[in-house]
Design an enzyme around this catalytic site. Structure first.
Site, short mmCIF file in Angstrom:
data_model
loop_
_atom_site.label_atom_id
_atom_site.label_comp_id
_atom_site.label_asym_id
_atom_site.label_seq_id
_atom_site.Cartn_x
_atom_site.Cartn_y
_atom_site.Cartn_z
N ILE A 88 0.87 -1.17 0.00
CA ILE A 88 0.00 0.00 0.00
C ILE A 88 0.91 1.22 0.00
CG2 ILE A 88 -1.93 1.21 1.13
CD1 ILE A 88 -2.79 -1.61 0.36
N SER A 116 7.67 3.14 -6.51
CA SER A 116 8.51 4.29 -6.87
C SER A 116 7.72 5.42 -7.50
CB SER A 116 9.60 3.82 -7.84
OG SER A 116 8.99 3.27 -8.99
N CYS A 159 4.39 5.85 -6.89
CA CYS A 159 3.14 5.98 -6.11
C CYS A 159 3.09 7.29 -5.35
CB CYS A 159 3.04 4.89 -5.06
SG CYS A 159 3.02 3.26 -5.72
N ASP A 189 4.92 -6.42 -3.28
CA ASP A 189 4.80 -5.62 -4.50
C ASP A 189 5.15 -4.16 -4.26
OD1 ASP A 189 3.99 -4.38 -6.83
OD2 ASP A 189 1.84 -4.65 -6.46
N ARG A 229 -8.94 0.59 -10.38
CA ARG A 229 -7.94 0.11 -9.42
C ARG A 229 -8.00 0.94 -8.14
NH1 ARG A 229 -2.28 0.42 -8.12
NH2 ARG A 229 -1.50 -1.71 -8.04
N GLU A 287 26.01 4.44 6.61
CA GLU A 287 27.19 3.59 6.53
C GLU A 287 27.00 2.49 5.47
OE1 GLU A 287 29.60 1.76 10.20
OE2 GLU A 287 27.82 0.61 9.70
P1 XMP Z 1 8.02 -0.15 -8.04
O1 XMP Z 1 8.54 0.50 -6.78
O2 XMP Z 1 8.62 -1.47 -8.28
O3 XMP Z 1 6.46 -0.39 -7.74
O4 XMP Z 1 8.13 0.77 -9.21
C1 XMP Z 1 5.59 -1.02 -8.64
C2 XMP Z 1 4.24 -1.20 -7.99
O5 XMP Z 1 3.63 0.05 -7.67
C3 XMP Z 1 2.20 -0.09 -7.67
N1 XMP Z 1 1.66 0.99 -8.49
C4 XMP Z 1 1.12 2.11 -7.98
N2 XMP Z 1 0.86 2.46 -6.72
N3 XMP Z 1 0.00 4.51 -7.51
C5 XMP Z 1 0.27 3.67 -6.47
O6 XMP Z 1 -0.01 4.01 -5.33
C6 XMP Z 1 0.24 4.21 -8.81
O7 XMP Z 1 -0.02 4.99 -9.71
C7 XMP Z 1 0.80 2.94 -9.06
N4 XMP Z 1 1.13 2.29 -10.20
C8 XMP Z 1 1.66 1.11 -9.82
C9 XMP Z 1 1.90 -1.45 -8.24
O8 XMP Z 1 1.51 -2.28 -7.18
C10 XMP Z 1 3.20 -1.86 -8.89
O9 XMP Z 1 3.35 -3.25 -8.98
#
Ligand code: XMP
Length: 495
Positions: A306, A310, A312, A345, A408, A476
């Protein structure tokens, strides 16, 4: 003077939640070398992976190209859902048929015995095949013709019918042939292709040496019981029709794609989807023990995250979320007692984060940004200030929601003005092939298993212990007091 600021208000007696940088794995006595660490892991009731890694269901990360590469290298790609049902079915079929041992009849180039040698030659050149079964109008195999048979020579004229030039003593294979036997058969007879026939000698498919050799290259590949690559697909929380179409098309796992699956309507709908389809159903995303309790009785897997991603902005826009190490540990506490696999995730920047996620209780990890810059991700390479990038956007960004999938975030998103995005549109450095990124990721995870002295993922989960890291400890952990002169393949200071 009385202190009227009471810091111990009930509302402020809050538990602490931790994420990747807050912890490190405690090194332990080990007799395991990293290369010996077996990364195989269960990702859902009926699917296990050779490497416990999934590519995110995002429209800048996973379409069929990425899903094929992920499954070939032992992981799983989860196709995004910003596409209509026909496109989705096509994408699933692309993955499922990518490394098929037996090319199905509808995809086999065949010729009629009466066809002229010239026409057959043209047809094979046009279709890019080196040979073709010759079948009569009933579909019975009469012979096989290869491009060397039709090259002009003394006995055969280009206007002659194919039946004059073909090999009529054809070696055929039964429908249940496996890769080993097909290879031996072709090797023994020094042939490149074998028509596959049913009991009545009717052509049902074709096996080629090229196909077999290609499959051999991917000895880590994750396949179903028919030898086809595994495919995951995202479906909206209320998209029963999409779920049925994906199931019908052969998807192995459906991922209920919701930013907050601990919602009564989402759970009811996920339960209905589960009772309708044959594929496994993974429910997500969740981030608490309470949420896990509400889904473990029917889910084939749960996905945790939740707001750690990156791209989000969920945590800043909604004020809600759960730091990822605590979220994984809470969900795993419940899920592991019900043998429900846990997928962590989002938020993973380094191989160290991935193995910490497993230590916290995850069975596999899902990544978006890590893979978005690879060749296999959709989208083209762009150059900014002389550096190469690929587009990477949140599925809750305005752009991605305009392309579909806004549900979503459990919002009715008919009007553009109504979007309340929970993600941003960005770019990520171009990285080259998925294979080299995966190699670094898996290699780092195996080294982590070595530091803990574990030979397998279940043993690692059992043995791993965390220590809490202070801010000074975090500093560190990264390179310090130096200027990095050469980029490492698995570390970027600005990550
Ligand atoms: P990373 O950190 O690997 O994360 O780039 C990928 C995961 O982020 C979620 N996801 C989102 N979460 N807003 C969110 O809060 C978004 O717009 C969004 N798009 C993707 C998703 O679970 C994905 O696997």
């Amino acid at each position: 003077m009385a202190n009227d600021i009471d810091p111990f208000s009930e509302k402020l007696r809050v538990p602490e939640a931790l994420t990747f940088d807050d912890v490190l794995l405690k090194p332990k006595r080990s007799t395991i070398e990293p290369d010996e660490a077996d990364t195989a892991s269960q990702v859902s009731t009926n699917v296990s992976l050779t490497v416990p890694i999934l590519s995110a269901a995002m429209d800048t990360v996973t379409e069929s190209g990425m899903a094929i590469a992920m499954a070939r290298h032992g992981g799983l790609g989860v196709l995004h859902r910003n596409m209509n049902l026909d496109q989705m079915v096509e994408e699933i079929e692309r993955v499922k048929s990518a490394d098929e041992l037996i090319i199905p009849l509808e995809d086999v180039v065949t010729v009629d015995p009466e066809t002229s040698v010239r026409e057959a030659d043209n047809l094979m050149a046009r279709e890019g095949v080196g040979g073709a079964p010759v079948i009569n109008t009933n579909g019975e195999v009469q012979g096989i013709i290869s491009s060397t048979d039709v090259r002009p020579h003394l006995e055969v004229d280009e206007n002659d019918p194919v039946e004059k030039a073909m090999t009529d003593e054809v070696i055929t294979a039964p429908q249940d042939i496996d890769a080993r036997d097909a290879f031996d058969l072709m090797y023994e007879h020094k042939i490149e292709r074998v028509p596959v026939v049913d009991d009545e000698n009717l052509l049902v498919g074709l096996v080629t040496m090229q196909g077999i050799l290609q499959r051999r290259e991917y000895d880590q590949a994750v396949r179903d019981e028919d030898g086809q690559l595994r495919a995951g697909v995202a479906v909206g929380p209320f998209e029963l029709e999409r779920a049925e179409a994906a199931d019908e098309a052969g998807a192995d796992i459906l991922f209920i794609d919701c930013a907050h699956a601990h919602n009564g309507n989402v759970i009811d709908s996920a339960r209905e989807i589960k009772s309708t389809v044959e594929a496994d159903v993974v429910v997500g995303n969740i981030g608490t023990r309470e949420a896990a309790k509400d889904v473990v009785d029917f889910a084939d897997g749960v996905k945790v995250g939740i707001g750690p991603g990156s791209i989000c902005t969920t945590r800043v826009v909604t004020g809600s979320g759960m730091p990822q190490i605590t979220a994984i540990a809470q969900v795993a506490d419940v899920a592991s007692k019900h043998d429900v696999p846990v997928i962590a995730d989002g938020g993973i920047r380094y191989s160290g984060d991935a193995i910490k996620a497993i230590a916290a209780g995850a069975d596999a990890v899902m990544l978006g940004s890590y893979f978005a810059g690879t060749d296999e991700a959709p989208g083209r390479v762009i150059t900014m200030n002389g550096k190469k990038y690929k587009q990477y956007r949140g599925m809750g960004s305005v752009g991605a929601m305009q392309s579909g999938g806004g549900d979503r975030y459990l919002k009715d998103t008919d009007e553009d003005d109504d979007y309340v995005p929970e993600g941003v549109e960005a770019a990520t450095p171009y990285k080259g092939t998925l294979q080299s990124e995966l190699q670094q990721l898996v290699g780092g995870m195996q080294s982590g298993m070595g530091y803990v002295g574990a030979e397998s993922v279940p043993e690692f989960k059992e043995r791993a212990e965390f220590v809490r890291v202070s801010a000074a400890g975090q500093q560190e952990s990264h390179p310090h007091d130096v200027v990095i002169t050469d980029e490492a393949p698995n570390y970027k200071p600005d990550n």
